[in-house]
Design an enzyme around this catalytic site. Structure first.
Site, PDB file in Angstrom:
ATOM      1  CB  THR A  15      -0.941  -0.023   1.225  1.00 35.45           C
ATOM      2  OG1 THR A  15      -1.798  -1.153   1.079  1.00 35.45           O
ATOM      3  CG2 THR A  15      -1.788   1.225   1.327  1.00 35.45           C
ATOM      4  CE1 TYR A  28      -6.035  -0.067  -0.280  1.00 38.07           C
ATOM      5  CE2 TYR A  28      -3.944  -0.076  -1.451  1.00 38.07           C
ATOM      6  CZ  TYR A  28      -4.715  -0.491  -0.386  1.00 38.07           C
ATOM      7  OH  TYR A  28      -4.186  -1.320   0.554  1.00 38.07           O
ATOM      8  CB  THR A  94       0.743  -3.829   6.354  1.00 43.23           C
ATOM      9  OG1 THR A  94      -0.516  -3.721   5.690  1.00 43.23           O
ATOM     10  CG2 THR A  94       1.435  -2.486   6.358  1.00 43.23           C
ATOM     11  CG  ASP A  95      -2.488  -7.523   3.650  1.00 39.22           C
ATOM     12  OD1 ASP A  95      -2.805  -6.704   4.532  1.00 39.22           O
ATOM     13  OD2 ASP A  95      -3.115  -7.634   2.576  1.00 39.22           O
ATOM     14  CE  LYS A 167      -2.432  -5.023   8.309  1.00 42.68           C
ATOM     15  NZ  LYS A 167      -2.731  -5.032   6.868  1.00 42.68           N
ATOM     16  CD  GLU A 288      -6.975 -28.539  28.162  1.00 49.10           C
ATOM     17  OE1 GLU A 288      -8.025 -29.179  28.045  1.00 49.10           O
ATOM     18  OE2 GLU A 288      -6.904 -27.301  27.988  1.00 49.10           O
TER      19      GLU A 288
HETATM   20  N1  LIG Z   1      -1.559  -1.895   3.982  1.00 49.65           N
HETATM   21  C1  LIG Z   1      -1.121  -2.765   3.094  1.00 49.65           C
HETATM   22  O1  LIG Z   1       0.016  -2.702   2.734  1.00 49.65           O
HETATM   23  C2  LIG Z   1      -2.085  -3.834   2.618  1.00 49.65           C
HETATM   24  C3  LIG Z   1      -1.798  -4.454   1.278  1.00 49.65           C
HETATM   25  N2  LIG Z   1      -2.815  -5.422   0.971  1.00 49.65           N
HETATM   26  C4  LIG Z   1      -0.467  -5.158   1.235  1.00 49.65           C
HETATM   27  O2  LIG Z   1      -0.172  -5.940   2.098  1.00 49.65           O
HETATM   28  O3  LIG Z   1       0.270  -4.966   0.299  1.00 49.65           O
END
Ligand SMILES: NC(=O)C[C@H](N)C(=O)O
Length: 331
Positions: A15, A28, A94-95, A167, A288
């Site tokens: 992103t 986007y 970020t994913d 995350k 367990e």
């Molecule tokens: N905020 C992000 O970067 C999300 C995006 N889907 C990615 O991981 O590239």
């Protein structure tokens, strides 16, 4: 006044390189803008470092692959072997950033700074967080106190170690945390503060030198929930997977149907690691479930997706469960 540190940016997409119809996020696309445009958004960075950039890939990190991980690892090790840079910053979606950070923390052979960052808002959105995160990541990578801390993630002014970072929010700019450890430090107004050291081993103290590893074995993840059926455990076994991570409930628990499927998988030589989809805490041996009896190992406090990364790399070295278990307590 010595020479400024040289920082190489390795851009992979995400992103932070995303483009949409400002000011919205709707529709986007991640991984659109080239590295040159990301750097143009942080004027003044030349005061802290000499920065150059290279494009490794340009994907949303939901499309991250082991192949791109290998490419990144190769280039990072080459940069440090040839002394091309004092530190490296990786721009990344970020994913799956937590997985890439941990993978590199286990495979990069050098102690110099490697810092991942990204953004939650595309470059075209109001108050895009990418430029600030990138500036902060360069600040951290250029700081001598960052040497020897392994691969880091810098996000929203927090500094996290690649092993523990996760995350924790789907959309907010405060998207990362280390639930079991906390941040290692903070970056603020161009200054870097460290509060704690990770005690986990990484970099060249792991046996995972990718120069000696051609390919990674297949390891899958199976999610446990009330009344779950173990169809996917059997499917992974039949597809020749060498390892399975169970994203268990509670302390790595699963139901009787899973238990029987795991028992069969282990007897066929598949290594099964008990992890948990609970957001914090460790999965402990012999609670367990009697791991000696079932033949399972536990993830300690690694989440399922990070456990998969370690099990894939671990299985390149050994099938011995004692040794694999020791990796989970050490790395
Ligand atoms: N905020 C992000 O970067 C999300 C995006 N889907 C990615 O991981 O590239």
């Amino acid at each position: 006044t010595g020479k400024k540190p040289h920082i190489i940016i390795l851009a992979t997409g995400g992103t932070i390189a995303g483009q949409g119809a400002a000011p919205d996020r709707a529709g986007y696309e991640a991984g659109k803008l080239p590295i040159k445009e990301l750097l143009a958004a942080i004027p003044g960075v030349e005061k802290i470092a000499d920065v150059t950039g290279e494009q490794i890939s340009n994907v949303g990190s939901q499309n991250m692959t082991i192949e791109i991980w290998q490419k990144l690892d190769k280039r990072i090790n080459e940069i440090f072997a040839k002394n091309e840079a004092d530190g490296i910053v990786i721009t990344h979606g970020t994913d799956t950033q937590e997985e890439t950070a941990y993978f590199l923390n286990l495979t990069v052979r050098y102690d110099k700074p490697v810092v991942l960052t990204g953004s939650m808002r595309p470059a075209t959105a109001i108050s895009a967080d990418g430029p600030k995160n990138l500036y902060d990541a360069i600040t951290v990578a250029a700081n001598p106190a960052t040497n020897g801390r392994g691969v880091l993630v810098v996000f929203n002014e927090g500094i996290f170690d690649g092993r523990d970072v996760e995350k924790v929010n789907t959309t907010k700019v405060n998207a990362f945390a280390a639930p079991n450890l906390g941040p290692l430090g903070q970056v603020y107004d161009g200054k870097v503060f460290y509060y704690l050291n990770s005690i986990r081993a990484g970099n060249k103290s792991t046996p995972f030198d990718l120069q000696k590893i051609q390919s990674l074995p297949k390891v899958g993840i199976v999610f446990m929930y009330a009344d779950a059926v173990p169809l996917t455990i059997d499917a992974f076994v039949n597809a020749g997977y060498e390892g399975i991570v169970i994203a268990g409930v509670g302390n790595g628990n699963f139901n009787k149907a899973f238990y029987d499927a795991v028992d069969k998988a282990v007897k066929k030589g598949v290594v099964v690691c008990r992890s948990s989809h609970v957001p914090a805490g460790r999965v402990t041996l012999y609670d367990e479930i009697d791991d000696d009896k079932l033949g399972t190992i536990v993830s300690d406090d690694l989440n399922p997706q990070k456990s998969r990364v370690l099990l894939m790399l671990g299985l390149t070295q050994t099938k011995d469960k004692k040794t694999l278990q020791s990796y989970f307590f050490k790395f």
